[in-house]
Every structure is written in C-alpha cells, then in structure tokens.
Design a protein around this motif. Structure first.
Motif, PDB file in Angstrom:
ATOM      1  N   VAL A 277      32.226  67.338  79.319  1.00 53.76           N
ATOM      2  CA  VAL A 277      31.296  66.622  78.025  1.00 53.76           C
ATOM      3  C   VAL A 277      31.129  64.777  78.682  1.00 53.76           C
ATOM      4  CG1 VAL A 277      32.061  65.382  76.264  1.00 53.76           C
ATOM      5  CG2 VAL A 277      33.279  67.600  76.310  1.00 53.76           C
ATOM      6  N   GLU A 278      31.648  64.097  79.491  1.00 54.82           N
ATOM      7  CA  GLU A 278      31.587  63.241  80.396  1.00 54.82           C
ATOM      8  C   GLU A 278      30.281  63.489  81.257  1.00 54.82           C
ATOM      9  OE1 GLU A 278      32.956  59.686  83.037  1.00 54.82           O
ATOM     10  OE2 GLU A 278      34.597  61.454  82.498  1.00 54.82           O
TER      11      GLU A 278
ATOM     12  N   TYR B  94      26.616  64.302  78.798  1.00 53.28           N
ATOM     13  CA  TYR B  94      26.054  62.718  78.505  1.00 53.28           C
ATOM     14  C   TYR B  94      25.457  62.053  79.733  1.00 53.28           C
ATOM     15  CZ  TYR B  94      27.208  64.966  73.607  1.00 53.28           C
ATOM     16  OH  TYR B  94      27.064  65.409  72.623  1.00 53.28           O
TER      17      TYR B  94
ATOM     18  N   CYS C 188      33.333  55.848  70.148  1.00 55.96           N
ATOM     19  CA  CYS C 188      31.952  56.773  70.562  1.00 55.96           C
ATOM     20  C   CYS C 188      30.801  56.789  70.435  1.00 55.96           C
ATOM     21  CB  CYS C 188      32.286  58.453  70.163  1.00 55.96           C
ATOM     22  SG  CYS C 188      33.731  58.509  70.368  1.00 55.96           S
TER      23      CYS C 188
ATOM     24  N   ASP D 244      32.567  54.318  74.599  1.00 49.41           N
ATOM     25  CA  ASP D 244      32.589  55.478  74.769  1.00 49.41           C
ATOM     26  C   ASP D 244      33.007  55.882  76.295  1.00 49.41           C
ATOM     27  OD1 ASP D 244      30.367  57.645  73.455  1.00 49.41           O
ATOM     28  OD2 ASP D 244      30.096  58.078  75.790  1.00 49.41           O
TER      29      ASP D 244
ATOM     30  N   SER E 185      30.800  57.475  78.839  1.00 50.16           N
ATOM     31  CA  SER E 185      29.825  58.045  78.817  1.00 50.16           C
ATOM     32  C   SER E 185      29.900  57.070  79.259  1.00 50.16           C
ATOM     33  CB  SER E 185      28.895  59.615  78.593  1.00 50.16           C
ATOM     34  OG  SER E 185      27.893  58.902  79.171  1.00 50.16           O
TER      35      SER E 185
ATOM     36  N   ALA F 293      31.011  62.486  66.005  1.00 50.45           N
ATOM     37  CA  ALA F 293      31.604  62.856  67.196  1.00 50.45           C
ATOM     38  C   ALA F 293      33.112  63.479  66.973  1.00 50.45           C
ATOM     39  CB  ALA F 293      31.868  61.553  67.529  1.00 50.45           C
TER      40      ALA F 293
ATOM     41  N   HIS G  23      34.038  66.688  69.512  1.00 51.98           N
ATOM     42  CA  HIS G  23      34.259  66.597  70.819  1.00 51.98           C
ATOM     43  C   HIS G  23      35.561  66.658  70.735  1.00 51.98           C
ATOM     44  CE1 HIS G  23      30.013  66.449  72.393  1.00 51.98           C
ATOM     45  NE2 HIS G  23      30.445  65.435  71.788  1.00 51.98           N
TER      46      HIS G  23
ATOM     47  N   PHE H 253      33.121  71.976  78.953  1.00 56.12           N
ATOM     48  CA  PHE H 253      33.246  71.195  77.363  1.00 56.12           C
ATOM     49  C   PHE H 253      32.884  71.314  75.667  1.00 56.12           C
ATOM     50  CE2 PHE H 253      29.038  69.744  75.012  1.00 56.12           C
ATOM     51  CZ  PHE H 253      28.868  68.627  75.810  1.00 56.12           C
ATOM     52  N   VAL H 254      33.462  70.633  75.148  1.00 53.36           N
ATOM     53  CA  VAL H 254      34.417  70.481  74.419  1.00 53.36           C
ATOM     54  C   VAL H 254      33.444  69.939  72.997  1.00 53.36           C
ATOM     55  CG1 VAL H 254      35.839  69.828  72.501  1.00 53.36           C
ATOM     56  CG2 VAL H 254      36.424  70.574  75.150  1.00 53.36           C
ATOM     57  N   MET H 255      33.152  70.707  72.490  1.00 52.43           N
ATOM     58  CA  MET H 255      32.096  70.838  71.126  1.00 52.43           C
ATOM     59  C   MET H 255      31.937  71.909  70.751  1.00 52.43           C
ATOM     60  SD  MET H 255      30.055  68.149  69.936  1.00 52.43           S
ATOM     61  CE  MET H 255      29.245  69.420  67.877  1.00 52.43           C
TER      62      MET H 255
END
Length: 244
Positions: free
Chosen positions: A7-8, A11, A68, A90, A92, A130, A133, A192-194
């Motif tokens: 995820v990080e 983005y 986030c 955040d 990222s 967010a 995520h 990738f958590v979404m």
C-alpha cells in the motif's frame, strides 16, 4: 506496478498523478461534508430543537486532523470548519510530498494510522476514502488512535456510502474487485489492502462504539438518494465523551 506493490509503495508511485485519477475524493463529497458539519445559520434548528451538546455536530472547530490525508484533498473541509491549525497524517512519503507542495501552511506528519502519534490534540478529525485500506481486524486500532488524538468532546467525521443494490452493476463490479484483490493478496506479497465491501455502516458503528465514541449519522442529501429514497451517502459523526 502499483497493484504489485505494498500500500505504501504503491501510493508513493502514484502520488505525482493521484490528483488526476478518479480516486481523489470528489469536490462534491468534500462540500457536502462541510455543509453537514457547519450548515448555514438560516438552516440550523432553533436552540430548543437542537440535539444535546454531546451529540451536536454543528459549528466551527479548533484544531483539525485529516487521517490518511493522501495529497491533501481533505484540507478543503478543515479550512472551512476549523479556526485553528490543521494537520494531515499519512504513511506514504510520496503522497505527503504532494500535499505539502499544495498546502505549505498546513502541518504534515508521516505515521501509520494504526498507531497515531497524537494525544488530546484536535477538536475535529476527518477521513476520506481510507477505510478500505484497513482490514476489519485493524479498525479498532485505527479508531482507538483517533479517539486518543481528539480532545474531550472532539468529533471524528467521515462519509460512508450505502451499498449498491444487488441488481446494480456497481454491486457486481465492487464484488469482483474485492475478489480479485483477495486472490492477488493470497498469491503475491507484500499485500495491497484495498477493499470496497469490508466496512459496512453497522460494522463501523460497532467498532467506533467499542472504542468509546458516541455515534450518529447525518444524511448527505446533496449526493443523491437511492431508488428507495434512502441517502446514497451518510456522514458518520463519532464524538469523544466531553469528560475523561
């Protein structure tokens, strides 16, 4: 490349182009949130008809936090309703760099939202887009951190959409996306958590209540209604108790 990253990392890669994608929170959602948090005085109910202060969402706030924050779209809300300094957090670095460039007068903090580094610092916290995520098991840590970050009586506000009906193409599109992400995360690391279907209102309300919040919702009627007349979006208002 983003889909095969964490995820990080994903983005960080997307950050320079994020504001040109459909994933940026639309202005109409931000404006509807502002209207719900601070409607015009002419639309506010008389004092005798207002809800108890512990549940009241109206009025200006002091210090504001965007959880986030991404590239800083939520600053539009915080600038409209907060009289004090505003902060975005955040994890990222790429997204924060874009946010800092667009809003140099705000404070920006790099941190994991599951371990927010704040205590009793803010009157209002907001978050946009967010929740997907965070896995359901991670929400209690997220909400507990936001609770700690708020001053007594502070409010955590975020919009949440009603699920599309099973007859809608969006129902099947979101279901297909979530299934594809589950397969991807089962066979590829880092994950990738979404997910779009892991944060229904009733589950979010229960987790917020368990974290100590008093929870109400306000329909965001400016964003339309479903065929049955119910609002397409609601603004969740989770208030920390006024006394410790």
């Amino acid at each position: 490349m983003q889909a095969l990253s964490s995820v990080e990392g994903g983005y960080d890669q997307l950050a320079p182009k994020f504001d040109h994608t459909p994933f940026r929170t639309p202005g109409v959602v931000l404006d509807a949130t502002v209207a719900a948090l601070r409607p015009p005085a002419a639309l506010r109910p008389p004092a005798a008809l207002r809800p108890p202060a512990a549940l009241r969402p109206l009025g200006s706030f002091g210090r504001g936090l965007d959880v986030c924050c991404g590239t800083g779209a939520g600053m539009r809300v915080l600038r409209s309703v907060c009289q004090g300094p505003i902060t975005g957090v955040d994890f990222s670095a790429g997204m924060l760099a874009q946010a800092r460039s667009a809003h140099p007068d705000a404070r920006w903090v790099r941190a994991d939202a599951r371990a927010l580094p704040f205590a009793g610092a803010f009157d209002l916290a907001v978050s946009f887009g967010a929740l997907g995520h965070f896995l359901p098991a991670e929400r209690p840590a997220l909400f507990a951190g936001v609770y700690r970050a708020l001053r007594p009586g502070g409010v955590f506000a975020f919009p949440i959409g009603a699920p599309p009906p099973i007859t809608s193409r969006w129902y099947w599109a979101l279901l297909g996306f979530d299934l594809a992400m589950r397969v991807r995360n089962a066979v590829w690391h880092p994950p990738f958590v979404m997910y779009y279907r892991t944060c229904p209102l009733h589950a979010v309300r229960n987790d917020l209540t368990a974290s100590g919040f008093t929870v109400t919702t306000v329909p965001l009627t400016a964003l339309g209604r479903r065929e049955d007349g119910s609002p397409r979006y609601r603004l969740v208002l989770a208030r920390r108790a006024s006394t410790p």
